[in-house]
Scaffold this motif. Structure first.
Motif, PDB file in Angstrom:
ATOM      1  N   ASP A 143       0.845  -1.189   0.000  1.00  0.00           N
ATOM      2  CA  ASP A 143       0.000   0.000   0.000  1.00  0.00           C
ATOM      3  C   ASP A 143       0.885   1.246   0.000  1.00  0.00           C
ATOM      4  N   LEU A 144       0.836   2.026  -1.075  1.00  0.00           N
ATOM      5  CA  LEU A 144       1.677   3.217  -1.195  1.00  0.00           C
ATOM      6  C   LEU A 144       1.128   4.397  -0.403  1.00  0.00           C
ATOM      7  N   LEU A 145      -0.079   4.284   0.110  1.00  0.00           N
ATOM      8  CA  LEU A 145      -0.665   5.362   0.908  1.00  0.00           C
ATOM      9  C   LEU A 145      -0.633   5.046   2.403  1.00  0.00           C
ATOM     10  N   ASN A 146      -0.007   3.937   2.751  1.00  0.00           N
ATOM     11  CA  ASN A 146       0.036   3.530   4.169  1.00  0.00           C
ATOM     12  C   ASN A 146       1.411   2.963   4.514  1.00  0.00           C
ATOM     13  N   GLU A 147       2.440   3.786   4.264  1.00  0.00           N
ATOM     14  CA  GLU A 147       3.816   3.441   4.622  1.00  0.00           C
ATOM     15  C   GLU A 147       4.260   2.117   4.009  1.00  0.00           C
ATOM     16  N   ARG A 148       3.790   1.852   2.808  1.00  0.00           N
ATOM     17  CA  ARG A 148       4.158   0.641   2.060  1.00  0.00           C
ATOM     18  C   ARG A 148       3.862  -0.641   2.861  1.00  0.00           C
ATOM     19  N   LYS A 149       2.745  -0.637   3.510  1.00  0.00           N
ATOM     20  CA  LYS A 149       2.309  -1.815   4.267  1.00  0.00           C
ATOM     21  C   LYS A 149       2.028  -2.974   3.315  1.00  0.00           C
ATOM     22  N   LYS A 150       2.505  -4.154   3.692  1.00  0.00           N
ATOM     23  CA  LYS A 150       2.271  -5.343   2.869  1.00  0.00           C
ATOM     24  C   LYS A 150       0.820  -5.795   3.012  1.00  0.00           C
ATOM     25  N   LEU A 151       0.193  -6.108   1.882  1.00  0.00           N
ATOM     26  CA  LEU A 151      -1.223  -6.474   1.863  1.00  0.00           C
ATOM     27  C   LEU A 151      -1.409  -7.911   1.401  1.00  0.00           C
ATOM     28  N   SER A 152      -2.523  -8.500   1.800  1.00  0.00           N
ATOM     29  CA  SER A 152      -2.893  -9.848   1.357  1.00  0.00           C
ATOM     30  C   SER A 152      -3.969  -9.754   0.290  1.00  0.00           C
ATOM     31  N   VAL A 153      -3.901 -10.659  -0.689  1.00  0.00           N
ATOM     32  CA  VAL A 153      -4.913 -10.738  -1.747  1.00  0.00           C
ATOM     33  C   VAL A 153      -5.633 -12.069  -1.597  1.00  0.00           C
ATOM     34  N   LEU A 154      -6.923 -12.007  -1.295  1.00  0.00           N
ATOM     35  CA  LEU A 154      -7.712 -13.207  -1.021  1.00  0.00           C
ATOM     36  C   LEU A 154      -9.017 -13.176  -1.803  1.00  0.00           C
ATOM     37  N   GLU A 155      -9.591 -14.352  -2.017  1.00  0.00           N
ATOM     38  CA  GLU A 155     -10.921 -14.456  -2.614  1.00  0.00           C
ATOM     39  C   GLU A 155     -11.924 -14.738  -1.502  1.00  0.00           C
ATOM     40  N   ASP A 156     -13.027 -13.986  -1.496  1.00  0.00           N
ATOM     41  CA  ASP A 156     -14.043 -14.224  -0.476  1.00  0.00           C
ATOM     42  C   ASP A 156     -14.961 -15.366  -0.899  1.00  0.00           C
ATOM     43  N   GLY A 157     -16.004 -15.607  -0.125  1.00  0.00           N
ATOM     44  CA  GLY A 157     -16.908 -16.723  -0.394  1.00  0.00           C
ATOM     45  C   GLY A 157     -17.631 -16.619  -1.717  1.00  0.00           C
ATOM     46  N   ASN A 158     -17.731 -15.401  -2.253  1.00  0.00           N
ATOM     47  CA  ASN A 158     -18.376 -15.196  -3.555  1.00  0.00           C
ATOM     48  C   ASN A 158     -17.378 -15.145  -4.691  1.00  0.00           C
ATOM     49  N   GLN A 159     -16.130 -15.578  -4.425  1.00  0.00           N
ATOM     50  CA  GLN A 159     -15.040 -15.569  -5.402  1.00  0.00           C
ATOM     51  C   GLN A 159     -14.732 -14.164  -5.908  1.00  0.00           C
ATOM     52  N   VAL A 160     -14.965 -13.175  -5.052  1.00  0.00           N
ATOM     53  CA  VAL A 160     -14.584 -11.802  -5.361  1.00  0.00           C
ATOM     54  C   VAL A 160     -13.220 -11.550  -4.730  1.00  0.00           C
ATOM     55  N   VAL A 161     -12.270 -11.054  -5.530  1.00  0.00           N
ATOM     56  CA  VAL A 161     -10.918 -10.821  -5.038  1.00  0.00           C
ATOM     57  C   VAL A 161     -10.901  -9.568  -4.169  1.00  0.00           C
ATOM     58  N   GLN A 162     -10.324  -9.690  -2.978  1.00  0.00           N
ATOM     59  CA  GLN A 162     -10.237  -8.585  -2.038  1.00  0.00           C
ATOM     60  C   GLN A 162      -8.767  -8.315  -1.716  1.00  0.00           C
ATOM     61  N   VAL A 163      -8.362  -7.051  -1.822  1.00  0.00           N
ATOM     62  CA  VAL A 163      -7.037  -6.643  -1.357  1.00  0.00           C
ATOM     63  C   VAL A 163      -7.215  -6.224   0.100  1.00  0.00           C
ATOM     64  N   VAL A 164      -6.895  -7.127   1.002  1.00  0.00           N
ATOM     65  CA  VAL A 164      -7.214  -6.957   2.420  1.00  0.00           C
ATOM     66  C   VAL A 164      -6.344  -5.855   3.030  1.00  0.00           C
ATOM     67  N   GLY A 165      -6.998  -4.875   3.643  1.00  0.00           N
ATOM     68  CA  GLY A 165      -6.279  -3.809   4.326  1.00  0.00           C
ATOM     69  C   GLY A 165      -5.901  -2.628   3.460  1.00  0.00           C
ATOM     70  N   LEU A 166      -6.278  -2.646   2.181  1.00  0.00           N
ATOM     71  CA  LEU A 166      -5.938  -1.528   1.287  1.00  0.00           C
ATOM     72  C   LEU A 166      -6.666  -0.265   1.737  1.00  0.00           C
ATOM     73  N   GLU A 167      -5.906   0.806   1.881  1.00  0.00           N
ATOM     74  CA  GLU A 167      -6.464   2.061   2.375  1.00  0.00           C
ATOM     75  C   GLU A 167      -7.082   2.872   1.238  1.00  0.00           C
ATOM     76  N   GLU A 168      -8.347   3.271   1.427  1.00  0.00           N
ATOM     77  CA  GLU A 168      -9.020   4.198   0.513  1.00  0.00           C
ATOM     78  C   GLU A 168      -9.148   5.541   1.214  1.00  0.00           C
ATOM     79  N   GLN A 169      -8.729   6.601   0.543  1.00  0.00           N
ATOM     80  CA  GLN A 169      -8.828   7.934   1.132  1.00  0.00           C
ATOM     81  C   GLN A 169      -9.809   8.782   0.335  1.00  0.00           C
ATOM     82  N   ILE A 170     -10.744   9.415   1.031  1.00  0.00           N
ATOM     83  CA  ILE A 170     -11.718  10.289   0.390  1.00  0.00           C
ATOM     84  C   ILE A 170     -10.994  11.484  -0.237  1.00  0.00           C
ATOM     85  N   VAL A 171     -11.344  11.812  -1.471  1.00  0.00           N
ATOM     86  CA  VAL A 171     -10.765  12.978  -2.156  1.00  0.00           C
ATOM     87  C   VAL A 171     -11.911  13.912  -2.545  1.00  0.00           C
TER      88      VAL A 171
END
Length: 408
Positions: free
Chosen positions: A72-100
């Protein structure tokens, strides 16, 4: 919607910065980049009367994919996990979204993210992109948080990096092989979009995995900007860039074998006996989903002479090496924490060992148990380490057999 910037990184001094803005010396003018121009259009359209009633929030995320890992380039380069949820939707776990709230907010995020993005030196460019950077503009319903739309702007790693699969330096070699694999997977996923019912081998690379939702749905759109140079010294990289872009825009091609989950079995078709390629695909059914897609990807690319068995072996070795490294590091962290706990227990034992009424047999029993746990934990870590050493040897052997990567 997704927009890719791709090409030789001496062009990607415009490169990065056709996407992120022009460079003047070490200073970057982000106000002229595609990231900024796209944000201007988003905010302009959001202010139209027909869109104001939709009550949307606009946010951004910025992350990079380096050697098969997501940061994550917006959170001190924190390492993130990429997982598929129960609906087979890929989630980037912990990725920070900032309101603009405006373009200025977007520019601040781009500038802060580019500061920590991974870059390095190649024989072709002193400031080569060593990672894929994905900047996303995300629209959500204000009341529910439901996703309304997403614009992904992807600054791909320099294609000269993808040619570094035979470097003597393991880190450079790993970077090159991972970039090579992800670019091949990206190309095949985009081409598969034009084939009705075709399998998308999105699990073959981390890049295509995190962009999976951009490849599906009737509203999905793709744009690729190819960076080329008229300079003679860049001739080979320019040709490779144009070849890659040309193959990406192909919407139709010959029939390709079906992967697991598609409507037709890979082993036979219309009663015809299995071919060696189909047999490999059939064997892939017993593999992990990621390995399955990797085999499928290479068997498809071999039809157009864009892949070889040696390249598949290298990419498999690289994938296993990345997984093995993560497992080893996690096991090591776990052992370090357990040993801290063991040390605390031992200190408590020693604190009371000289008490007049202390039972020495309790001391001996507890110390025996702690040492046994230490030994078991150490043995588990040694097993992980030995397995990783084997994976290192397999990667090195596989890299020696690869003469030259395909067009990337």
């Amino acid at each position: 919607m997704r927009c890719f910037g791709y090409g030789h990184c001496s062009d990607k001094t415009f490169c990065l910065q056709t996407m992120g803005g022009d460079f003047h010396g070490k200073e970057q003018d982000c106000s002229k980049g595609i990231y900024c121009l796209a944000a201007q259009d988003v905010f302009r359209l959001a202010k139209l009367s027909k869109n104001r009633s939709k009550d949307l929030t606009i946010s951004s995320s910025f992350f990079e994919i380096y050697s098969g890992k997501v940061f994550d380039l917006l959170n001190e380069r924190k390492k993130l996990s990429v997982l598929e949820d129960g609906n087979q939707v890929v989630q980037v776990v912990g990725l920070e979204e900032q309101i603009v709230d405006d373009v200025a907010d977007v520019l601040k995020l781009i500038e802060s993210g580019n500061i920590v993005r991974t870059s390095g030196t190649t024989s072709a460019n002193q400031h080569s992109s060593r990672s894929h950077a994905i900047f996303q503009i995300i629209l959500r319903k204000r009341t529910t948080g439901k996703l309304y739309g997403k614009f992904s702007l992807i600054d791909l790693a320099g294609n000269e990096r993808g040619a570094d699969t035979s470097s003597a330096n393991r880190q450079t070699r790993m970077e090159g092989a991972e970039i090579n694999k992800s670019l091949l997977a990206l190309k095949e996923c985009i081409r598969a979009l034009g084939r009705k019912g075709a399998h998308l081998p999105f699990r073959a690379s981390k890049l295509t995995q995190v962009l999976r939702d951009s490849f599906i749905g009737d509203r999905a759109r793709t744009c690729m900007i190819a960076m080329i140079s008229p300079g003679l010294s860049s001739c080979e990289h320019t040709l490779n860039t144009l070849r890659y872009a040309d193959r990406v825009k192909e919407l139709e091609s010959n029939a390709m074998p079906k992967a697991k989950g598609d409507r037709e079995e890979a082993g036979t078709a219309n009663g015809v006996e299995s071919t060696p390629a189909a047999a490999k695909l059939e064997a892939a059914r017993l593999m992990s989903p990621a390995d399955n897609d990797l085999v499928f990807l290479h068997e498809s690319l071999k039809q157009s002479q864009e892949s070889t068995d040696d390249l598949l072996t290298l990419h498999e070795a690289m994938s296993h090496l990345v997984e093995g490294q993560e497992e080893l590091v996690e096991e090591h962290r776990s052992v370090v924490q357990d040993f801290k706990d063991f040390s605390n227990e031992e200190e408590q034992l020693l604190a009371h060992v000289d008490d007049p009424d202390y039972d020495i047999e309790v001391y001996v029993q507890r110390l025996t148990e702690i040492l046994a746990k230490r030994k078991a934990k150490t043995q588990q870590l040694e097993e992980k380490l030995d397995a990783f050493k084997t994976q290192l040897q397999e990667e090195e052997a596989a890299s020696r057999r690869v003469k030259r990567p395909p067009f990337v």
